[in-house]
Design a protein around this motif. Structure first.
Motif, PDB file in Angstrom:
ATOM      1  N   GLU A 163       0.916  -0.987   0.056  1.00 44.96           N
ATOM      2  CA  GLU A 163      -0.039  -0.027   0.097  1.00 44.96           C
ATOM      3  C   GLU A 163       1.314   1.542  -0.185  1.00 44.96           C
ATOM      4  N   GLY A 164       1.981   1.716   0.301  1.00 39.88           N
ATOM      5  CA  GLY A 164       3.384   2.336   0.839  1.00 39.88           C
ATOM      6  C   GLY A 164       3.097   3.382   1.764  1.00 39.88           C
ATOM      7  N   ALA A 165       2.378   2.654   2.658  1.00 38.17           N
ATOM      8  CA  ALA A 165       1.223   3.680   3.542  1.00 38.17           C
ATOM      9  C   ALA A 165       2.390   4.094   4.896  1.00 38.17           C
ATOM     10  N   GLY A 313     -10.800  16.657  -5.040  1.00 39.96           N
ATOM     11  CA  GLY A 313      -9.389  16.028  -5.053  1.00 39.96           C
ATOM     12  C   GLY A 313      -9.326  15.254  -3.121  1.00 39.96           C
ATOM     13  N   ILE A 314     -10.324  15.330  -2.905  1.00 40.21           N
ATOM     14  CA  ILE A 314     -10.504  15.118  -0.871  1.00 40.21           C
ATOM     15  C   ILE A 314     -10.534  13.448  -1.018  1.00 40.21           C
ATOM     16  N   ASP A 315      -9.782  13.180   0.133  1.00 45.56           N
ATOM     17  CA  ASP A 315     -10.375  11.131  -0.234  1.00 45.56           C
ATOM     18  C   ASP A 315     -11.881  11.621   0.919  1.00 45.56           C
ATOM     19  N   LYS A 343      -3.998   7.450  -4.132  1.00 49.37           N
ATOM     20  CA  LYS A 343      -4.797   6.371  -4.720  1.00 49.37           C
ATOM     21  C   LYS A 343      -3.219   4.867  -4.322  1.00 49.37           C
ATOM     22  N   ALA A 344      -3.207   4.512  -4.518  1.00 46.70           N
ATOM     23  CA  ALA A 344      -1.843   3.438  -4.824  1.00 46.70           C
ATOM     24  C   ALA A 344      -0.745   3.471  -6.052  1.00 46.70           C
ATOM     25  N   PHE A 345      -0.019   3.176  -6.019  1.00 42.43           N
ATOM     26  CA  PHE A 345       0.670   3.001  -7.060  1.00 42.43           C
ATOM     27  C   PHE A 345       0.527   2.352  -8.432  1.00 42.43           C
ATOM     28  N   TYR A 346      -0.376   1.679  -7.742  1.00 44.08           N
ATOM     29  CA  TYR A 346      -0.250   0.755  -8.972  1.00 44.08           C
ATOM     30  C   TYR A 346      -1.497   1.046  -9.670  1.00 44.08           C
ATOM     31  N   MET A 347      -2.385   1.246  -9.381  1.00 39.99           N
ATOM     32  CA  MET A 347      -4.161   1.835  -9.976  1.00 39.99           C
ATOM     33  C   MET A 347      -4.056   2.110 -11.131  1.00 39.99           C
ATOM     34  N   HIS A 348      -4.501   1.847 -12.661  1.00 43.42           N
ATOM     35  CA  HIS A 348      -4.628   1.834 -14.265  1.00 43.42           C
ATOM     36  C   HIS A 348      -4.998   3.250 -13.852  1.00 43.42           C
ATOM     37  N   LYS A 353      -5.503  11.758 -17.078  1.00 44.76           N
ATOM     38  CA  LYS A 353      -4.002  12.462 -16.311  1.00 44.76           C
ATOM     39  C   LYS A 353      -4.241  12.486 -14.495  1.00 44.76           C
ATOM     40  N   LYS A 354      -5.468  12.606 -14.267  1.00 42.12           N
ATOM     41  CA  LYS A 354      -6.223  13.138 -12.923  1.00 42.12           C
ATOM     42  C   LYS A 354      -6.814  11.575 -11.750  1.00 42.12           C
ATOM     43  N   THR A 355      -6.717  10.820 -12.543  1.00 42.50           N
ATOM     44  CA  THR A 355      -7.734  10.234 -12.178  1.00 42.50           C
ATOM     45  C   THR A 355      -7.089   8.490 -12.575  1.00 42.50           C
ATOM     46  N   VAL A 356      -7.851   7.642 -11.337  1.00 44.57           N
ATOM     47  CA  VAL A 356      -7.627   5.988 -11.609  1.00 44.57           C
ATOM     48  C   VAL A 356      -8.436   5.501 -11.195  1.00 44.57           C
ATOM     49  N   ALA A 357      -8.290   4.585 -12.372  1.00 42.14           N
ATOM     50  CA  ALA A 357      -9.368   3.370 -12.884  1.00 42.14           C
ATOM     51  C   ALA A 357      -9.667   2.593 -11.212  1.00 42.14           C
TER      52      ALA A 357
END
Length: 445
Positions: A163-165, A313-315, A343-348, A353-357
């Protein structure tokens, strides 16, 4: 045969033999009524013991919690409150419980029960939870087996913080710090290892303990908990959301069908809201919304959030997640396409270029139940994201290698097993759905 099977047969049976524990003992000089439970269900069986039984005079002294052996005949009950009862031919005391046995007839608070982890499962509330927990676990394995998944075991000791946390427990002590010749931690996720096996087996899942050194005392956080993590090669975001929805609905339906007594008990505790809410989800399609739409809904909310700065942009915090599922949609909802920044580095990485799947499946009473994503397969983007988050690329060289060795994409999710139990049973605190919880400042037994 256990009590649950006896009662399920719904017929009179001669010559039954049981062993179990006393949950009630009442009567007079001519007849006594003992309720016996063997752990197969929360329903206790009433024993009818007449004064002709040889040790009748001793039975009055047998306390709640004592274990006994009984033989007799299962008959239709002539009294109200139970369909069957056992006409006792012989009953013997196996172990007499002390008079300070903490589980008595009166209702006991969860706080008190948490001081008695070794006996609390002998209450109806914890017995219900643990029976349902066991069946949920079996049904999860059954679901993946029928879907032709490979069950794999990811390591508990690892060198990767998936998770890189930075919230992992360090394994090496001062005495054995050179055992692995590198930093070793307890696993926070089995996902990365599952990804490697998906590239070769296509459909895999892990189901095991994970650990977080997060110093949080909330009702939904524990230092040790169980995770279900499937990974499927060639799947994209919509495919993995469907798998998560199908799995949840199948597992919950099958569990409800096998525990009518336990769910009736828990439903009464919730003022008949528990089963209504579960069936509302089971009988309807899962709602899926974009993160941007979720922000718009929260902006228009009439309630005041503790975290009131609602903007892109807020979690989303637990209060936001619960508002969406409880107040707005009144049932589970999947939120997709989160900003990449938290979000984690491994997400598509999506085209903007701003959001991940990515998706989070939110449920009433809990908030996030499942989190998942389509995985990033482009090595250059993975490298860039890892550098952004300060992750040592060398430590995850093997993970990057997957993209060079036939990885054309996969997707997966993580289901917090204890959170699933909380949702299904209506129990509000994670400490009450784990046999022996480990939380900050708490390491009993």
């Amino acid at each position: 045969m256990n009590i649950k099977k006896l009662l399920f047969k719904s017929t009179e049976i001669n010559g039954i033999v049981l062993r179990g524990w006393i949950t009630a003992n009442r009567g007079n000089t001519k007849i006594r009524f003992i309720d016996i439970n063997d752990g197969s269900t929360i329903t206790s069986l009433q024993l009818v013991i007449k004064s002709t039984v040889s040790n009748f005079s001793d039975i009055e002294k047998w306390r709640i919690g004592s274990s006994i052996f009984v033989s007799g005949n299962l008959l239709k009950s002539k009294s109200q409150g139970q369909e069957f009862e056992c006409d006792v031919l012989d009953v013997q005391l196996l172990s007499l419980s002390d008079d300070d046995f903490p589980i008595q007839k009166q209702e006991i608070s969860f706080e008190t029960l948490r001081d008695n982890f070794h006996t609390r499962h002998r209450t109806n509330i914890l017995r219900s939870v643990m029976l349902i927990r066991s069946t949920l676990s079996k049904e999860i394995h059954n679901f993946f087996d029928k879907e032709d998944f490979l069950y794999m075991n990811s390591p508990i000791i690892t060198s990767n913080d998936g998770e890189g946390a930075g919230e992992a427990f360090i394994v090496d002590s001062e005495a054995d710090k050179n055992f692995f010749l590198k930093k070793a931690t307890l696993s926070v996720t089995g996902q990365l290892h599952a990804e490697s096996y998906a590239i070769g087996f296509k459909k895999v899942y892990t189901f095991g303990p994970t650990f977080r050194a997060e110093k949080s005392n909330t009702k939904k956080h524990a230092a040790e908990f169980w995770m279900v993590e499937p990974e499927v090669a060639f799947f994209e975001l919509q495919n993995i959301i469907k798998l998560a929805d199908d799995m949840l609905k199948t597992v919950i339906k099958n569990t409800i069908s096998k525990h009518s007594a336990e769910f009736e008990f828990l439903d009464n505790k919730s003022e008949n809201k528990l089963l209504k809410n579960l069936w509302q989800y089971l009988d309807n399609p899962l709602k899926i919304i974009d993160y941007k739409e979720a922000i718009k809904i929260l902006e228009k909310a009439t309630i005041v959030f503790e975290n009131s700065e609602i903007k892109f942009g807020i979690d989303l915090s637990t209060e936001h997640e619960r508002y969406l599922s409880e107040n707005h949609f009144k049932g589970p909802v999947a939120v997709i396409n989160y900003p990449k920044d938290f979000k984690a580095f491994y997400m598509h990485l999506n085209g903007d270029k701003k959001t991940v799947a990515a998706f989070d499946l939110l449920v009433p009473g809990i908030g996030e139940l499942i989190g998942g994503s389509q995985r990033e397969v482009r090595i250059e983007i993975l490298n860039s994201r890892m550098r952004e988050l300060g992750i040592d690329v060398e430590d995850l060289k093997w993970y990057l290698d997957l993209r060079r060795f036939g990885d054309s994409g996969s997707s997966g999710f993580g289901l917090g097993f204890e959170r699933l139990i909380m949702y299904v049973t209506g129990i509000e605190n994670i400490r009450d759905v784990i046999p022996f919880p480990r939380t900050v400042g708490n390491l009993k037994m």
